[in-house]
Design an enzyme around this catalytic site. Structure first.
Site, PDB file in Angstrom:
ATOM      1  N   TYR A 237     -89.428  88.215 -48.162  1.00 51.86           N
ATOM      2  CA  TYR A 237     -90.638  88.887 -47.692  1.00 51.86           C
ATOM      3  C   TYR A 237     -91.652  89.083 -48.815  1.00 51.86           C
ATOM      4  O   TYR A 237     -92.719  89.646 -48.580  1.00 51.86           O
ATOM      5  CB  TYR A 237     -90.278  90.221 -47.050  1.00 51.86           C
ATOM      6  CG  TYR A 237     -89.824  90.084 -45.613  1.00 51.86           C
ATOM      7  CD1 TYR A 237     -89.112  88.963 -45.206  1.00 51.86           C
ATOM      8  CD2 TYR A 237     -90.088  91.056 -44.670  1.00 51.86           C
ATOM      9  CE1 TYR A 237     -88.684  88.826 -43.900  1.00 51.86           C
ATOM     10  CE2 TYR A 237     -89.658  90.931 -43.366  1.00 51.86           C
ATOM     11  CZ  TYR A 237     -88.951  89.813 -42.992  1.00 51.86           C
ATOM     12  OH  TYR A 237     -88.534  89.678 -41.688  1.00 51.86           O
TER      13      TYR A 237
ATOM     14  N   LYS B  41     -75.374  85.841 -48.673  1.00 55.77           N
ATOM     15  CA  LYS B  41     -75.171  84.421 -48.360  1.00 55.77           C
ATOM     16  C   LYS B  41     -74.902  83.666 -49.656  1.00 55.77           C
ATOM     17  O   LYS B  41     -75.400  82.560 -49.897  1.00 55.77           O
ATOM     18  CB  LYS B  41     -76.385  83.848 -47.618  1.00 55.77           C
ATOM     19  CG  LYS B  41     -76.162  82.478 -47.007  1.00 55.77           C
ATOM     20  CD  LYS B  41     -75.067  82.457 -45.949  1.00 55.77           C
ATOM     21  CE  LYS B  41     -74.918  81.045 -45.363  1.00 55.77           C
ATOM     22  NZ  LYS B  41     -73.775  80.964 -44.420  1.00 55.77           N
TER      23      LYS B  41
ATOM     24  N   ASP C 227     -73.667  85.510 -41.800  1.00 56.86           N
ATOM     25  CA  ASP C 227     -73.425  84.961 -40.470  1.00 56.86           C
ATOM     26  C   ASP C 227     -72.141  85.535 -39.883  1.00 56.86           C
ATOM     27  O   ASP C 227     -72.063  85.817 -38.674  1.00 56.86           O
ATOM     28  CB  ASP C 227     -73.410  83.430 -40.479  1.00 56.86           C
ATOM     29  CG  ASP C 227     -72.715  82.836 -41.687  1.00 56.86           C
ATOM     30  OD1 ASP C 227     -72.709  83.451 -42.755  1.00 56.86           O
ATOM     31  OD2 ASP C 227     -72.176  81.714 -41.563  1.00 56.86           O
TER      32      ASP C 227
ATOM     33  N   ASP D 194     -83.624  92.874 -42.006  1.00 62.48           N
ATOM     34  CA  ASP D 194     -84.550  92.892 -40.874  1.00 62.48           C
ATOM     35  C   ASP D 194     -83.859  92.372 -39.615  1.00 62.48           C
ATOM     36  O   ASP D 194     -83.928  92.973 -38.540  1.00 62.48           O
ATOM     37  CB  ASP D 194     -85.773  92.043 -41.218  1.00 62.48           C
ATOM     38  CG  ASP D 194     -86.908  92.220 -40.230  1.00 62.48           C
ATOM     39  OD1 ASP D 194     -86.848  93.146 -39.401  1.00 62.48           O
ATOM     40  OD2 ASP D 194     -87.862  91.428 -40.273  1.00 62.48           O
TER      41      ASP D 194
END
Length: 340
Positions: free
Chosen positions: A126, A178, A212, A236
């Site tokens: 972001y 991740k 995930d 988010d």
């Protein structure tokens, strides 16, 4: 503490913003909340009156009060304005985005949910370092976007989550990352979290999850999670997912917290399609007001507010249509005023 009064900035927002802000202010006043409001403009309404979505007077008010409650703000599309929410977070260093998720209406598929997502709020993807690369005769053939994570901010948000867990009697913090694929970009967050975990040994448990896998487990066994801490984009997405476990974004408050200021908001957007129809759910913004009460140490008033909301939507059965009911904004507002 109980007798202190706090000046606070109030931005009613766009779309359904004025309706749910009016409801929230009425209920907070009935509760005896210790806020004196400085009403300021923002979003599309501010563009119409001052030419910018965040007028300097609004920014000066937040700088002065250090507290703000805001309705949903719309960033004008295609006019070169940066996201209003991102601008506020970066301008005031609101590095921590706190999004609690709690079941209020019982009996659903995901009952007894009580977890918190803590999202890093000013870095990550972001940061929005975006640009095009030309290819052949197409000047916008390739779209590129870059972000960054710093060790300093990773450490600050992870410590915030751990301190929040300790202060609120929570037992576990899960680092969501991740790093298996983004070994540097996300790996720095995980590495920092593992280092910090040693500081909290014996106080809380700190574990980790690939994002995930976390998303999948949030809809198969969400009760295993307590506090989730993660980077900006992942936070988010996951916080919207957790809102879906308890009835949707109409039940999702948020707090943006920095060292010198804090802005409280409903997570949902301005919903212009239902604006002015007296059907919007004010609970997310009202619960954000509850987080604001906790911020100034009025946990007693927050508990009274939480109890009133629970009574109204459960035993009272007064629910807006997004919660499976038929109540209007004004009807649920009246029910909450009566409950208090």
């Amino acid at each position: 503490m109980t007798g202190k009064i706090y000046r606070a900035t109030l931005i009613e927002g766009d779309g359904i913003g004025p309706e749910i802000t009016d409801s929230t202010v009425k209920i907070l006043e009935k509760l005896g909340a210790p806020f004196v409001w400085e009403r300021c403009a923002g979003g599309l309404g501010a563009v119409e009156t001052s030419g910018v979505p965040l007028p300097e007077a609004t920014l000066e008010s937040i700088s002065r009060t250090g507290l703000a409650l805001k309705g949903p703000l719309t960033t004008p599309v295609g006019k070169g304005f940066k996201s209003v929410n991102v601008t506020l977070r970066q301008r005031f260093g609101l590095y921590a985005n706190l999004r609690p998720t709690r079941t209020i209406i019982p009996g659903g598929r995901f009952d007894h949910i009580d977890l918190v997502v803590v999202r890093e709020n000013i870095e990550g993807l972001y940061a929005a370092n975006e640009y095009y690369l030309p290819l052949g005769d197409d000047p916008r053939a390739i779209a590129c976007g870059g972000g960054f994570n710093s060790r300093e901010e990773c450490a600050r948000i992870i410590r915030f989550a751990c301190d929040y867990a300790v202060a609120n009697g929570r037992k576990k913090v899960t680092l969501v990352h991740k790093a298996n694929i983004l070994k540097i970009f996300s790996g720095l967050f995980l590495e920092t979290g593992r280092d910090i975990a040693q500081e909290y040994a014996g106080k809380i448990t700190i574990d980790e999850r690939i994002v995930d896998a976390c998303a999948m487990q949030l809809v198969t066994d969400p009760w295993q999670f307590d506090v989730i801490v993660t980077t900006n984009l992942f936070g988010d997405i996951l916080s919207d997912l957790t809102a879906g476990l308890v009835g949707g974004l109409g039940m999702a408050p948020g707090a943006n917290i920095g060292e010198k200021a804090a802005i409280f908001e409903a997570v949902h957007g301005s919903a212009p399609d239902i604006a002015g129809k007296n059907v919007a759910n004010p609970l997310a913004l009202l619960m954000a007001g509850g987080l604001m009460l906790a911020r100034v140490g009025r946990h007693d008033l927050k508990q009274r507010l939480d109890d009133a909301i629970t009574r109204v939507v459960t035993t009272g059965g007064v629910r807006t249509r997004d919660l499976g009911g038929t109540a209007s904004t004004s009807e649920i507002t009246t029910a909450l005023l009566d409950a208090l």
